[in-house]
Motif scaffolding. Sequence first.
Motif, PDB file in Angstrom:
ATOM      1  N   GLY A 109     -13.580  79.928  14.638  1.00 13.53           N
ATOM      2  CA  GLY A 109     -12.860  78.661  14.528  1.00 13.53           C
ATOM      3  C   GLY A 109     -11.596  78.673  15.348  1.00 13.53           C
ATOM      4  O   GLY A 109     -11.475  79.416  16.315  1.00 13.53           O
ATOM      5  N   ASN A 110     -10.663  77.848  14.919  1.00 10.19           N
ATOM      6  CA  ASN A 110      -9.390  77.776  15.635  1.00 10.19           C
ATOM      7  C   ASN A 110      -8.237  77.679  14.656  1.00 10.19           C
ATOM      8  O   ASN A 110      -8.429  77.528  13.453  1.00 10.19           O
ATOM      9  N   TRP A 111      -7.047  77.782  15.190  1.00 14.05           N
ATOM     10  CA  TRP A 111      -5.838  77.629  14.391  1.00 14.05           C
ATOM     11  C   TRP A 111      -4.855  76.782  15.178  1.00 14.05           C
ATOM     12  O   TRP A 111      -4.889  76.743  16.411  1.00 14.05           O
ATOM     13  N   HIS A 112      -4.007  76.086  14.471  1.00 11.72           N
ATOM     14  CA  HIS A 112      -2.903  75.385  15.120  1.00 11.72           C
ATOM     15  C   HIS A 112      -1.779  75.190  14.118  1.00 11.72           C
ATOM     16  O   HIS A 112      -1.972  75.354  12.909  1.00 11.72           O
ATOM     17  N   TYR A 146      -6.468  84.740  18.989  1.00 10.29           N
ATOM     18  CA  TYR A 146      -6.155  84.392  20.377  1.00 10.29           C
ATOM     19  C   TYR A 146      -5.050  83.343  20.368  1.00 10.29           C
ATOM     20  O   TYR A 146      -5.173  82.301  19.720  1.00 10.29           O
ATOM     21  N   LEU A 147      -3.978  83.638  21.098  1.00  9.55           N
ATOM     22  CA  LEU A 147      -2.820  82.757  21.195  1.00  9.55           C
ATOM     23  C   LEU A 147      -2.930  81.995  22.514  1.00  9.55           C
ATOM     24  O   LEU A 147      -2.758  82.588  23.577  1.00  9.55           O
ATOM     25  N   LEU A 148      -3.246  80.711  22.432  1.00  5.64           N
ATOM     26  CA  LEU A 148      -3.500  79.922  23.626  1.00  5.64           C
ATOM     27  C   LEU A 148      -2.391  78.901  23.861  1.00  5.64           C
ATOM     28  O   LEU A 148      -1.509  78.704  23.029  1.00  5.64           O
ATOM     29  N   THR A 149      -2.469  78.244  25.004  1.00  2.00           N
ATOM     30  CA  THR A 149      -1.487  77.239  25.393  1.00  2.00           C
ATOM     31  C   THR A 149      -1.940  75.855  24.958  1.00  2.00           C
ATOM     32  O   THR A 149      -3.097  75.489  25.162  1.00  2.00           O
ATOM     33  N   ALA A 203       1.484  74.760  18.269  1.00  3.14           N
ATOM     34  CA  ALA A 203       0.894  75.925  18.923  1.00  3.14           C
ATOM     35  C   ALA A 203      -0.573  75.976  18.499  1.00  3.14           C
ATOM     36  O   ALA A 203      -0.957  75.373  17.497  1.00  3.14           O
ATOM     37  N   CYS A 204      -1.387  76.706  19.276  1.00  5.55           N
ATOM     38  CA  CYS A 204      -2.807  76.707  18.968  1.00  5.55           C
ATOM     39  C   CYS A 204      -3.474  77.983  19.461  1.00  5.55           C
ATOM     40  O   CYS A 204      -2.910  78.733  20.248  1.00  5.55           O
ATOM     41  N   GLY A 205      -4.700  78.181  19.004  1.00  3.49           N
ATOM     42  CA  GLY A 205      -5.460  79.335  19.433  1.00  3.49           C
ATOM     43  C   GLY A 205      -6.825  79.380  18.775  1.00  3.49           C
ATOM     44  O   GLY A 205      -7.232  78.438  18.090  1.00  3.49           O
ATOM     45  N   LEU A 206      -7.510  80.484  18.988  1.00  5.62           N
ATOM     46  CA  LEU A 206      -8.848  80.686  18.445  1.00  5.62           C
ATOM     47  C   LEU A 206      -8.844  81.911  17.547  1.00  5.62           C
ATOM     48  O   LEU A 206      -7.948  82.756  17.630  1.00  5.62           O
ATOM     49  N   ILE A 207      -9.890  82.006  16.721  1.00  9.54           N
ATOM     50  CA  ILE A 207     -10.084  83.188  15.891  1.00  9.54           C
ATOM     51  C   ILE A 207     -11.502  83.700  16.112  1.00  9.54           C
ATOM     52  O   ILE A 207     -12.448  82.924  16.184  1.00  9.54           O
ATOM     53  N   GLY A 208     -11.612  85.004  16.278  1.00  9.65           N
ATOM     54  CA  GLY A 208     -12.915  85.633  16.468  1.00  9.65           C
ATOM     55  C   GLY A 208     -13.098  86.733  15.441  1.00  9.65           C
ATOM     56  O   GLY A 208     -12.137  87.358  15.003  1.00  9.65           O
ATOM     57  N   SER A 210      -4.337  70.404  22.635  1.00 14.25           N
ATOM     58  CA  SER A 210      -5.565  70.660  23.386  1.00 14.25           C
ATOM     59  C   SER A 210      -5.472  72.094  23.890  1.00 14.25           C
ATOM     60  O   SER A 210      -4.443  72.501  24.436  1.00 14.25           O
ATOM     61  N   LEU A 211      -6.535  72.858  23.670  1.00 16.70           N
ATOM     62  CA  LEU A 211      -6.574  74.237  24.141  1.00 16.70           C
ATOM     63  C   LEU A 211      -6.693  74.263  25.654  1.00 16.70           C
ATOM     64  O   LEU A 211      -7.449  73.479  26.240  1.00 16.70           O
ATOM     65  N   ASP A 212      -5.969  75.163  26.290  1.00 18.84           N
ATOM     66  CA  ASP A 212      -6.096  75.343  27.731  1.00 18.84           C
ATOM     67  C   ASP A 212      -7.534  75.770  28.033  1.00 18.84           C
ATOM     68  O   ASP A 212      -7.997  76.776  27.490  1.00 18.84           O
ATOM     69  N   PRO A 213      -8.270  75.011  28.860  1.00 21.07           N
ATOM     70  CA  PRO A 213      -9.692  75.300  29.091  1.00 21.07           C
ATOM     71  C   PRO A 213      -9.966  76.702  29.643  1.00 21.07           C
ATOM     72  O   PRO A 213     -10.916  77.362  29.210  1.00 21.07           O
ATOM     73  N   ARG A 214      -9.151  77.162  30.559  1.00 21.91           N
ATOM     74  CA  ARG A 214      -9.370  78.493  31.141  1.00 21.91           C
ATOM     75  C   ARG A 214      -9.128  79.579  30.094  1.00 21.91           C
ATOM     76  O   ARG A 214      -9.910  80.524  29.962  1.00 21.91           O
ATOM     77  N   GLU A 215      -8.059  79.444  29.333  1.00 24.70           N
ATOM     78  CA  GLU A 215      -7.766  80.414  28.277  1.00 24.70           C
ATOM     79  C   GLU A 215      -8.859  80.386  27.202  1.00 24.70           C
ATOM     80  O   GLU A 215      -9.249  81.438  26.690  1.00 24.70           O
TER      81      GLU A 215
END
Length: 137
Positions: free
Chosen positions: A78-81, A43-46, A24-29, A56-61
């Motif tokens: 940054g990001n998380w996974h 942010y919880l992304l696909t 699983a992956c996402g971003l942090i702000g 790979s993070l979903d580009p639109r998300e």
Amino acid sequence: MIELTKSDYEAILVHARSNLPEEACGLIGGIVVNGNKIIKKVYLLTNTDHSNEHFSLDPREHLNAIKDMRSHGLDPLGNWHSHPESPSRPSEEDKRLAYDSKASYLILSLQDNDSPVLNSFHIEKNEVTKEELIIKQ
């Protein structure tokens, strides 16, 4: 130092477990105060790779998350996974793909699903430094 709320940690954990056996992956702000990173939104992304070994993070998300950060006055931190089957440390691929030397890279290991481990790392030119991570109530 990087700071995360317990509720944001739990959101990451739920998202990661719900995506097993894939990563699983996402971003942090958030904001930076006196050099310390304070995460204000997770942010919880696909994971468009749908793999248990990389993501790979979903580009639109991804774009929508960055827009949301900007609209709330947050910086991308940054990001998380997750690592479903390996420890909470950057893989060789994680190091190779760590292009942003200012970013924090959070990795959640679900290798022992009953005892998840979350760590944060600074990666620059293939050099990995573990960051102090504080999970606050």
